[in-house]
Write a protein that holds these residues in place. Structure first.
Motif, PDB file in Angstrom:
ATOM      1  N   SER A   1       0.859  -1.172   0.000  1.00 20.82           N
ATOM      2  CA  SER A   1       0.000   0.000   0.000  1.00 20.82           C
ATOM      3  C   SER A   1       0.897   1.224   0.000  1.00 20.82           C
ATOM      4  CB  SER A   1      -0.882  -0.009   1.248  1.00 20.82           C
ATOM      5  OG  SER A   1      -1.583   1.191   1.370  1.00 20.82           O
ATOM      6  N   ILE A   2       0.648   2.140  -0.939  1.00 18.29           N
ATOM      7  CA  ILE A   2       1.469   3.347  -1.041  1.00 18.29           C
ATOM      8  C   ILE A   2       0.672   4.501  -0.469  1.00 18.29           C
ATOM      9  CG2 ILE A   2       2.541   4.958  -2.655  1.00 18.29           C
ATOM     10  CD1 ILE A   2       3.083   2.558  -4.471  1.00 18.29           C
ATOM     11  N   PRO A   3       1.237   5.299   0.445  1.00 19.21           N
ATOM     12  CA  PRO A   3       2.586   5.256   0.962  1.00 19.21           C
ATOM     13  C   PRO A   3       2.730   4.412   2.222  1.00 19.21           C
ATOM     14  CG  PRO A   3       1.568   7.249   1.753  1.00 19.21           C
ATOM     15  CD  PRO A   3       0.545   6.528   0.893  1.00 19.21           C
ATOM     16  N   ASN A   4       1.620   4.031   2.845  1.00 25.30           N
ATOM     17  CA  ASN A   4       1.700   3.409   4.173  1.00 25.30           C
ATOM     18  C   ASN A   4       2.302   2.019   4.186  1.00 25.30           C
ATOM     19  OD1 ASN A   4       0.608   5.700   5.289  1.00 25.30           O
ATOM     20  ND2 ASN A   4      -1.468   4.989   5.005  1.00 25.30           N
ATOM     21  N   GLY A   5       2.439   1.387   3.047  1.00 22.20           N
ATOM     22  CA  GLY A   5       3.042   0.067   2.989  1.00 22.20           C
ATOM     23  C   GLY A   5       4.531   0.115   2.731  1.00 22.20           C
TER      24      GLY A   5
ATOM     25  N   ASP B   1       8.476   1.780   3.904  1.00 23.96           N
ATOM     26  CA  ASP B   1       9.282   2.352   4.979  1.00 23.96           C
ATOM     27  C   ASP B   1      10.056   3.544   4.436  1.00 23.96           C
ATOM     28  OD1 ASP B   1       8.587   0.465   6.938  1.00 23.96           O
ATOM     29  OD2 ASP B   1      10.076  -0.951   6.197  1.00 23.96           O
ATOM     30  N   PRO B   2      10.496   4.448   5.330  1.00 19.15           N
ATOM     31  CA  PRO B   2      11.379   5.513   4.887  1.00 19.15           C
ATOM     32  C   PRO B   2      12.660   4.922   4.301  1.00 19.15           C
ATOM     33  CG  PRO B   2      10.550   5.947   7.098  1.00 19.15           C
ATOM     34  CD  PRO B   2      10.147   4.553   6.746  1.00 19.15           C
ATOM     35  N   PRO B   3      13.241   5.519   3.316  1.00 18.50           N
ATOM     36  CA  PRO B   3      12.916   6.808   2.716  1.00 18.50           C
ATOM     37  C   PRO B   3      11.902   6.721   1.579  1.00 18.50           C
ATOM     38  CG  PRO B   3      14.981   6.040   1.811  1.00 18.50           C
ATOM     39  CD  PRO B   3      14.532   5.005   2.822  1.00 18.50           C
ATOM     40  N   GLU B   4      11.573   5.516   1.069  1.00 21.03           N
ATOM     41  CA  GLU B   4      10.613   5.415  -0.040  1.00 21.03           C
ATOM     42  C   GLU B   4       9.257   5.995   0.347  1.00 21.03           C
ATOM     43  OE1 GLU B   4      13.688   2.328  -0.352  1.00 21.03           O
ATOM     44  OE2 GLU B   4      12.198   2.688   1.209  1.00 21.03           O
ATOM     45  N   HIS B   5       8.832   5.747   1.562  1.00 23.76           N
ATOM     46  CA  HIS B   5       7.559   6.237   2.073  1.00 23.76           C
ATOM     47  C   HIS B   5       7.477   7.761   1.977  1.00 23.76           C
ATOM     48  CE1 HIS B   5       5.325   7.968   5.510  1.00 23.76           C
ATOM     49  NE2 HIS B   5       4.451   7.013   5.265  1.00 23.76           N
ATOM     50  N   THR B   6       8.554   8.428   2.316  1.00 23.30           N
ATOM     51  CA  THR B   6       8.575   9.891   2.405  1.00 23.30           C
ATOM     52  C   THR B   6       8.281  10.548   1.070  1.00 23.30           C
ATOM     53  OG1 THR B   6      10.208   9.628   4.153  1.00 23.30           O
ATOM     54  CG2 THR B   6       9.934  11.839   3.255  1.00 23.30           C
ATOM     55  N   VAL B   7       8.814  10.015  -0.003  1.00 20.00           N
ATOM     56  CA  VAL B   7       8.598  10.583  -1.343  1.00 20.00           C
ATOM     57  C   VAL B   7       7.109  10.577  -1.682  1.00 20.00           C
ATOM     58  CG1 VAL B   7       9.057  10.257  -3.799  1.00 20.00           C
ATOM     59  CG2 VAL B   7      10.886   9.890  -2.139  1.00 20.00           C
ATOM     60  N   TYR B   8       6.454   9.446  -1.513  1.00 17.86           N
ATOM     61  CA  TYR B   8       5.020   9.343  -1.811  1.00 17.86           C
ATOM     62  C   TYR B   8       4.189  10.156  -0.833  1.00 17.86           C
ATOM     63  CZ  TYR B   8       6.087   5.605  -5.078  1.00 17.86           C
ATOM     64  OH  TYR B   8       6.569   4.879  -6.127  1.00 17.86           O
ATOM     65  N   ARG B   9       4.589  10.154   0.414  1.00 17.97           N
ATOM     66  CA  ARG B   9       3.847  10.874   1.436  1.00 17.97           C
ATOM     67  C   ARG B   9       3.790  12.370   1.125  1.00 17.97           C
ATOM     68  NH1 ARG B   9       0.836   8.772   5.679  1.00 17.97           N
ATOM     69  NH2 ARG B   9       0.184  10.604   6.789  1.00 17.97           N
ATOM     70  N   ARG B  10       4.899  12.930   0.678  1.00 15.91           N
ATOM     71  CA  ARG B  10       4.926  14.363   0.321  1.00 15.91           C
ATOM     72  C   ARG B  10       3.961  14.678  -0.797  1.00 15.91           C
ATOM     73  NH1 ARG B  10      11.227  14.522   0.744  1.00 15.91           N
ATOM     74  NH2 ARG B  10      11.447  15.129   2.902  1.00 15.91           N
ATOM     75  N   ILE B  11       3.794  13.762  -1.723  1.00 16.46           N
ATOM     76  CA  ILE B  11       2.890  13.976  -2.854  1.00 16.46           C
ATOM     77  C   ILE B  11       1.437  13.943  -2.399  1.00 16.46           C
ATOM     78  CG2 ILE B  11       2.041  12.982  -5.017  1.00 16.46           C
ATOM     79  CD1 ILE B  11       4.953  11.923  -5.436  1.00 16.46           C
ATOM     80  N   VAL B  12       1.042  12.939  -1.655  1.00 16.48           N
ATOM     81  CA  VAL B  12      -0.382  12.762  -1.310  1.00 16.48           C
ATOM     82  C   VAL B  12      -0.825  13.556  -0.103  1.00 16.48           C
ATOM     83  CG1 VAL B  12      -0.483  10.490  -2.378  1.00 16.48           C
ATOM     84  CG2 VAL B  12       0.010  10.666   0.054  1.00 16.48           C
ATOM     85  N   GLU B  13       0.073  13.959   0.754  1.00 13.91           N
ATOM     86  CA  GLU B  13      -0.324  14.634   1.988  1.00 13.91           C
ATOM     87  C   GLU B  13      -1.000  15.977   1.732  1.00 13.91           C
ATOM     88  OE1 GLU B  13       2.678  15.446   5.105  1.00 13.91           O
ATOM     89  OE2 GLU B  13       1.833  13.611   5.930  1.00 13.91           O
ATOM     90  N   ARG B  14      -0.656  16.628   0.639  1.00 12.64           N
ATOM     91  CA  ARG B  14      -1.283  17.927   0.318  1.00 12.64           C
ATOM     92  C   ARG B  14      -2.786  17.800   0.125  1.00 12.64           C
ATOM     93  NH1 ARG B  14       2.078  19.469  -4.915  1.00 12.64           N
ATOM     94  NH2 ARG B  14       2.626  17.278  -4.905  1.00 12.64           N
ATOM     95  N   TYR B  15      -3.202  16.627  -0.330  1.00 13.53           N
ATOM     96  CA  TYR B  15      -4.611  16.431  -0.678  1.00 13.53           C
ATOM     97  C   TYR B  15      -5.373  15.828   0.468  1.00 13.53           C
ATOM     98  CZ  TYR B  15      -2.549  17.313  -5.163  1.00 13.53           C
ATOM     99  OH  TYR B  15      -1.844  17.879  -6.190  1.00 13.53           O
TER     100      TYR B  15
END
Length: 87
Positions: free
Chosen positions: A67-71, A73-87
């Motif tokens: 599951s992206i981003p929650n599936g 771990d950092p640092p891969e998680h962080t890249v996706y999290r920055r994209i979706v967190e705005r919404y």
């Protein structure tokens, strides 16, 4: 399938009413509980925060359902999290 005996049954009739009573009791007697339907559940806030902040001990990489981003771990998680967190 786990070899662990269930600590609780989240789909039980008791959970259909005011389940806060059940969760309050679980926090007292079994703050990390296993169920056949949900797997492992963590009920205390401080435990949830610790798990979220410690990806070296509590990794998402063991999940068979990515599951992206929650599936991730950092640092891969962080890249996706920055994209979706705005919404």
């Amino acid at each position: 399938m786990s070899n662990h005996e269930p600590d609780w049954h989240p789909l039980d009739e008791l959970m259909r009413g005011d389940n806060r009573v059940v969760y309050d009791r679980l926090r007292e007697i079994c703050p990390v509980a296993y169920s056949d339907s949900f797997g492992w559940s963590v009920f205390r806030h401080r435990d949830v925060v610790e798990i979220l902040l410690d990806s070296s001990r509590f990794s998402n990489s063991v999940s068979r359902h990515l599951s992206i981003p929650n599936g991730l771990d950092p640092p891969e998680h962080t890249v996706y999290r920055r994209i979706v967190e705005r919404y």
